[in-house]
Design an enzyme around this catalytic site. Structure first.
Site, PDB file in Angstrom:
ATOM      1  CD  GLU A  49      -3.062   1.171   2.080  1.00  0.00           C
ATOM      2  OE1 GLU A  49      -2.832   0.594   3.018  1.00  0.00           O
ATOM      3  OE2 GLU A  49      -3.940   2.457   1.693  1.00  0.00           O
ATOM      4  CB  CYS A 246      -7.131   3.091   3.847  1.00  0.00           C
ATOM      5  SG  CYS A 246      -7.246   1.888   5.436  1.00  0.00           S
ATOM      6  CG  ASN A 377      -8.275  -2.626   1.872  1.00  0.00           C
ATOM      7  OD1 ASN A 377      -7.951  -3.254   2.518  1.00  0.00           O
ATOM      8  ND2 ASN A 377      -9.199  -1.172   3.411  1.00  0.00           N
ATOM      9  CD  GLU A 378      -9.278  -2.762   7.125  1.00  0.00           C
ATOM     10  OE1 GLU A 378      -9.420  -1.249   8.080  1.00  0.00           O
ATOM     11  OE2 GLU A 378      -8.821  -3.484   8.329  1.00  0.00           O
TER      12      GLU A 378
HETATM   13  O1  AHR Z   1      -2.083  -1.358   6.918  1.00  0.00           O
HETATM   14  C1  AHR Z   1      -2.750  -0.385   7.610  1.00  0.00           C
HETATM   15  C2  AHR Z   1      -3.853   0.033   8.022  1.00  0.00           C
HETATM   16  O2  AHR Z   1      -4.493  -1.182   7.703  1.00  0.00           O
HETATM   17  C3  AHR Z   1      -4.768  -0.592   5.309  1.00  0.00           C
HETATM   18  O3  AHR Z   1      -4.933   0.848   4.951  1.00  0.00           O
HETATM   19  C4  AHR Z   1      -6.105  -0.777   5.689  1.00  0.00           C
HETATM   20  O4  AHR Z   1      -7.151  -1.785   5.173  1.00  0.00           O
HETATM   21  C5  AHR Z   1      -6.390  -1.108   7.663  1.00  0.00           C
HETATM   22  O5  AHR Z   1      -6.825  -1.005   8.376  1.00  0.00           O
END
Ligand code: AHR
Length: 660
Positions: A49, A246, A377-378
């Site tokens: 990321e 994120c 993602n989340e």
């Molecule tokens: O790894 C950092 C963050 O943690 C990521 O962007 C997210 O998916 C999680 O909350």
């Protein structure tokens, strides 16, 4: 009397030694011919990321910050130097004509000598420069008549010139031209800056002012930092998940990651602010943007280079639920779904297809052989499921062989998780992405997490995890031995359950020592150096020793899941005929392990033992001492199908022996 005294002495001695932590022998049984679940080739991978300056200012080797003047403040990172008259340096915005890259700089050079008028770029927390290395400068320019010369200088913090070149824009007319020149650096400097001094007469328009080191990964022009990619390649990751995280979601939908805006010529890739720019008030990064020089083509190429399966994650029509929680109406999801379909065409399609052609034009006519993709993602809640169902139907209809990764939210337990996990399994999800940012104790307690998971149906992708020495998003989290060893213990549980867990990746991956927002992180870098944390070495040891099939390893007839602080798993490698044991001692006492291997006719007389750990659980690696905690390999003898060895305090032990 004398005899009793002797006995007492012996007793005292043995009690004393026990008190000092003398090795006790633990006898493990390995059933090498009870061949169990296949370990997926994808099992151990990496999660990329653009956080902590992982991409811009990190692995993307561009040294010039804000090269196309598109940051919210167009001259952020730049200083105009010398005697500037009003209007000498103008930021021009051609929004209507070129929305993806609207701004450029117009410099009026009015009978100037070198040193009169110039620009300085500060780089990303400085520029890392290496003595003797070639640096490649390029710029897009436009001028009606030639007449301006540009003097290029790298300078150290004291102002000494440590590399210089001259650039003369030779072409004229209304069209933008790209031209380049290279020069060598004369000194090594982690915090250099870059000057451009104008000389002569004329007006020149400038855009995409760029400086790259020539020692990029595979020496690709405009490429990636070689040392950082090498650390990934060394792990032989089974997959690369990208681009997040994120940043897939965006704090609002306008800032979501849109892969189509990250492919094609770099000057046409529309920059956006990075959500980690402002996410944490305690770690602001006002100069953190995404230029997408590292875009989806480069991610696919990176995966191919290091032999990993690409795993792109796409926005599911929802922005980050911690931020705005914006959702796209269900009947307006069309463009989002089209992005997913087109991405498959971009990766795998024939060169005669629209997106396959773009891939070919970018230099890769061969397909990237994309096999899986994540939707969301989340993300969580019924809103996620509603959208996911629409995506899944459309993708599976057109591409039934593409496996889809689904989100189980932000946490490995609780209401959100239980709801999603239950519903996704009912929906027959291919893979469910679980995230755990938890204390080391959680990792130890959860080494049995998958022992009782359903054996059929959806598979698990442990997509983001890291033991937190303090707590999630605390700035005090450390990549120390304690966290690494707790992860190592937990991973025995993933390996033992390779029929359930198909993929796993630590998160986040990279962090710049001067530009991070989130800790802990697997690999730390500055402008010149990089190192793997103890946590990196754990991941690497698992990945390099993944084997092909699980076999049972037992202690007193039981799985080894924390008895006396010990954890273990075992695999065989059918291709090399090796037996590989992973044994984790999470205590501060040395233990002696006797591993008796059942079922094999013969083992080679010598094997290897690789140990990672330290007595001091607080120990970390640093840029100055990058290998303080790193694996050490030694030979071990094998006697009568058994190996006896010491298991050091706080250690991961990988024992490897050939089966004859
Ligand atoms: O790894 C950092 C963050 O943690 C990521 O962007 C997210 O998916 C999680 O909350």
């Amino acid at each position: 009397m004398k005899r009793n005294y002797k006995l007492l002495c012996l007793l005292g001695l043995s009690l004393g030694l026990a008190g000092q932590g003398l090795a006790q022998v633990k006898t493990f049984t390995v059933k090498a011919t009870q061949v169990g679940a296949a370990v997926q080739p994808t099992m151990w991978g990496v999660f990329f990321e653009d956080i902590n300056m992982g991409a811009d200012g990190g692995i993307y080797a561009e040294l010039v910050k804000n090269r196309s003047f598109e940051f919210n403040k167009p001259l952020m990172g730049w200083t105009v130097q010398g005697n500037k008259n009003e209007g000498d340096v103008l930021v021009i915005n051609r929004q209507e004509l070129k929305a993806a890259n609207p701004r450029f700089l117009r410099v009026k050079v009015d009978n100037r000598k070198k040193g009169d008028l110039g620009l300085q770029n500060e780089g990303f927390r400085g520029m890392g420069i290496k003595q003797g290395l070639r640096y490649d400068f390029s710029v897009m320019y436009r001028q009606s008549n030639p007449g301006v010369k540009m003097h290029l200088e790298l300078i150290d913090p004291k102002g000494n010139v440590i590399g210089a070149g001259v650039f003369t824009p030779t072409q004229s007319g209304n069209e933008w031209k790209k031209q380049a020149v290279s020069f060598n650096a004369t000194a090594t400097e982690p915090k250099a800056k870059f000057n451009i001094w104008f000389e002569g007469n004329g007006t020149v328009d400038l855009d995409m002012i760029s400086l790259f080191p020539s020692d990029t990964w595979k020496n690709r022009p405009g490429g990636l930092r070689g040392d950082m990619v090498q650390l990934l390649a060394d792990m032989k990751p089974g997959f690369i998940r990208f681009p997040g995280g994120c940043i897939v979601e965006g704090s609002d939908l306008s800032l979501r990651y849109q892969w189509k805006k990250t492919v094609g010529p770099v000057e046409d890739r529309e920059l956006i602010i990075n959500r980690w720019n402002y996410e944490f008030a305690h770690r602001p990064a006002p100069d953190y943007y995404q230029t997408f020089g590292l875009g989806f083509f480069e991610y696919f190429q990176l995966a191919e280079d290091v032999g990993a399966e690409p795993l792109p994650i796409l926005n599911c029509g929802m922005a980050c639920q911690f931020n705005t929680a914006e959702v796209v109406p269900l009947d307006e999801l069309g463009p989002y779904i089209q992005d997913a379909l087109d991405l498959i065409e971009f990766a795998n399609g024939d060169v005669s297809s629209k997106w396959g052609k773009l891939r070919a034009d970018m230099g890769h006519p061969k397909p990237f052989n994309l096999k899986m993709m994540g939707i969301g993602n989340e993300n969580w809640g019924p809103q996620y499921l509603e959208r996911l169902k629409i995506f899944t139907k459309a993708i599976k209809e057109k591409y039934p062989n593409i496996k889809l990764v689904n989100s189980s939210g932000t946490d490995p337990n609780g209401e959100r998780f239980d709801y999603l996990n239950g519903e996704l399994r009912k929906m027959g999800a291919d893979m469910i992405d679980e995230h755990y940012y938890r204390r080391p104790e959680w990792f130890l307690e959860n080494a049995t997490r998958y022992d009782n998971y359903p054996r059929n149906g959806s598979k698990v992708f442990a997509g983001e995890y890291a033991a937190q020495s303090d707590k999630t998003v605390s700035v005090d989290n450390k990549n120390n031995v304690k966290t690494a060893i707790s992860e190592a213990a937990f991973l025995t549980g993933l390996e033992r359950n390779a029929d359930v867990v198909y993929m796993a990746s630590y998160a986040p991956l990279f962090a710049h020592i001067d530009g991070w927002q989130w800790t802990p992180d697997m690999i730390w870098v500055d402008n010149l150096r990089s190192y793997g944390t103890p946590n990196y070495h754990v991941q690497k040891l698992y990945s390099l020793n993944k084997g092909t099939n699980v076999v049972p390893i037992l202690l007193n007839g039981q799985k080894v899941t924390g008895q006396d602080g010990l954890y273990a798993s075992a695999v065989i490698d059918k291709k090399t005929n090796e037996l590989i044991l992973k044994v984790v001692n999470t205590t501060d006492k040395e233990t002696e392990g006797a591993f008796s291997v059942e079922g094999v006719t013969k083992l080679q007389s010598k094997g290897t033992l690789t140990v990672l750990g330290a007595s001091d659980t607080e120990k970390v690696n640093t840029l100055d001492k990058p290998f303080e905690v790193s694996p050490k390999t030694q030979a071990v003898s094998v006697k009568k199908q058994a190996i006896t060895t010491k298991l050091a305090p706080n250690s991961l032990n990988v024992i490897k022996v050939k089966m004859l």
